[in-house]
Enzyme design. Sequence first.
Site, PDB file in Angstrom:
ATOM      1  N   TYR A 192       0.839  -1.197   0.000  1.00  0.00           N
ATOM      2  CA  TYR A 192       0.000   0.000   0.000  1.00  0.00           C
ATOM      3  C   TYR A 192       0.874   1.247   0.000  1.00  0.00           C
ATOM      4  CZ  TYR A 192       0.993   0.542   5.036  1.00  0.00           C
ATOM      5  OH  TYR A 192       1.603   0.699   6.254  1.00  0.00           O
ATOM      6  N   CYS A 193       0.290   2.358  -0.436  1.00  0.00           N
ATOM      7  CA  CYS A 193       0.950   3.658  -0.394  1.00  0.00           C
ATOM      8  C   CYS A 193      -0.127   4.723  -0.196  1.00  0.00           C
ATOM      9  CB  CYS A 193       1.781   3.908  -1.655  1.00  0.00           C
ATOM     10  SG  CYS A 193       0.825   3.883  -3.188  1.00  0.00           S
ATOM     11  N   THR A 194       0.189   5.965  -0.412  1.00  0.00           N
ATOM     12  CA  THR A 194      -0.740   7.058  -0.106  1.00  0.00           C
ATOM     13  C   THR A 194      -1.996   7.034  -0.974  1.00  0.00           C
ATOM     14  OG1 THR A 194       1.136   8.429   0.551  1.00  0.00           O
ATOM     15  CG2 THR A 194      -0.966   9.550   0.176  1.00  0.00           C
TER      16      THR A 194
END
Length: 358
Positions: A208-210
């Site tokens: 996951y990331c922003t």
Amino acid sequence: MAKHRNPVRVEMLHNRYSREDLLKKIAAAPPVERRTFSFYRYVTLANPRLLRDELYREWSELGVLGRIYLATEGINAQLAVPLENVEKFKALIEARAEFKGLRFNPGVEDNGNSFIKLTIKVKKYIVNDGLGDFVLTPDREAPHLTPLEFNAALDEPGTVVIDMRNHYESEVGRFENAVCPDVPTFREELPLVAEMLKEKAAEKVLIYCTGGIRCEKAGAYLRERGFKNVYQLEGGVINYAHAVKREQLPSKFKGKNFVFDERLGERITDDVLAHCHICGAVSDRQVNCANEGCHVLMVQCEACGEKLGNCCSEECHRISLLPEEERRALRKADESLRNKTWFSKKIRHLSATRSNAG
């Protein structure tokens, strides 16, 4: 007889004001209610430089502020749009075939003050991932999981979850049991994560990331290296936070979601995971050092911020109080005062020393 040339109007397709001047202009102007959005798309753009000028003209007329990167591989945008022009803006985006149907990620905590100017830059790549001309194609992509599916996968035995953001992002907020590589840039993280996972090629890996853009390349990169059971969170933490509220899901992400704009963060849950880099108190207040020659990003509690004038050290506080001309001369004379890497190492060393002493 002297010949007179007709005046030529030069079209200015970039910001001409300093940060200080921009803040003064915003303070003096009538307040404008804005909505913060982010979006991206990997798509071939034949002439990003021409597109850049077209977008700057269109978006300036609507009063859009933000930071946008264009490249032949696509677009990466974070921006704030006047509320009265949101639908016009979306219509302009939808009218372009290369951007039709893309997802808008609205801000989670949105005060409308996320940007102070419009910047559109043409770059070689829309994310600095260090992969060179790695082309993202549908067959290379890691499958996307909805927030509901991501929560379910987190509960499966043996699942590994990797935070594909930088250390200063995961410091203030992260998913439960996430592996958070201690790196300052995304390009450093990719090979490190591949090395960390080399014994886990058969296990389910969640990333996951922003907002999702970093995981597009990260997922494809890991799949190319034999990790076939890799899944990415659709829309990143931002989309996840909205789904938690909309669908009444339990939030397995705790703390704040770091964002790359004036806000610096959006609170997702009330959990405070970080500690002040100066005194060690529980805090997730992130600020940049007020000494513009340093400007290092740090976690600093309110008490230390008041004591040090939002600076990272007594020395930076002393410098920040000098007249502007003296500060400018000092930055020119001392290379270390212009070396942000040096300051970053310094503040992290202070934090680590404090932690070890505790």
